[in-house]
Design a protein around this motif. Structure first.
Motif, short mmCIF file in Angstrom:
data_model
loop_
_atom_site.label_atom_id
_atom_site.label_comp_id
_atom_site.label_asym_id
_atom_site.label_seq_id
_atom_site.Cartn_x
_atom_site.Cartn_y
_atom_site.Cartn_z
N GLU A 15 1.04 -1.21 0.25
CA GLU A 15 0.05 -0.02 0.00
C GLU A 15 0.83 1.34 -0.11
O GLU A 15 0.69 2.35 -0.49
N LYS A 16 2.02 1.24 0.79
CA LYS A 16 2.82 2.31 0.89
C LYS A 16 3.62 2.55 -0.47
O LYS A 16 3.69 3.55 -0.92
N LYS A 19 1.05 4.19 -3.17
CA LYS A 19 0.88 5.52 -2.88
C LYS A 19 2.18 6.20 -3.51
O LYS A 19 2.15 7.27 -4.04
N SER A 22 1.94 6.21 -7.21
CA SER A 22 1.02 6.71 -7.96
C SER A 22 1.17 8.32 -7.81
O SER A 22 0.96 9.24 -8.94
N LYS A 23 1.96 8.87 -6.76
CA LYS A 23 2.12 10.19 -6.59
C LYS A 23 3.37 10.60 -7.42
O LYS A 23 3.22 11.73 -7.77
#
Length: 117
Positions: A15-16, A19, A22-23
């Motif tokens: 999940e990290k 993120k 994606s960013k």
């Protein structure tokens, strides 16, 4: 045969990682399936990126990136790879549209083999 068709990034904190990518790169991720999040790297640009995914890294590959190579026959390719010093770390698995196996070459580089059904 032998075309690179994807990649899989393994992480103990998927999940990290999602993120972050994606960013930073604008990658778009699908909902998880089998602790695997599919990723689109081309963001609407046709045929310019190789798509793949991020997964919760298994014990045999907790961190890192493996390419996935499409083959005509996964069984024949596994046999050839073993004859040439590869080690199979995850035997052939069956999914709805393809077969997948993970190997390590004689120098320690991990890769996946995919055969479409």
């Amino acid at each position: 045969m032998g075309k690179i068709v994807g990649f899989e990034m393994s992480s103990q904190q998927p999940e990290k990682a999602i993120k972050f990518y994606s960013k930073v790169f604008g990658w778009e991720f699908s909902e998880p399936n089998w602790d695997y999040w599919g990723v689109s790297t081309d963001k609407g640009i046709t045929d310019t990126g190789i798509n793949g995914g991020i997964s919760k890294g298994p014990s045999d590959y907790p961190h890192g990136t493996r390419i996935q190579i499409e083959v005509d026959s996964i069984d024949v390719t596994i046999s050839k790879a073993k004859e040439n010093g590869a080690l199979v770390v995850r035997e052939k698995m069956e999914f709805s549209d393809f077969f997948l196996a993970y190997l390590v070459d004689p120098t320690g580089i991990g890769f996946g083999l995919i055969q479409k059904k």
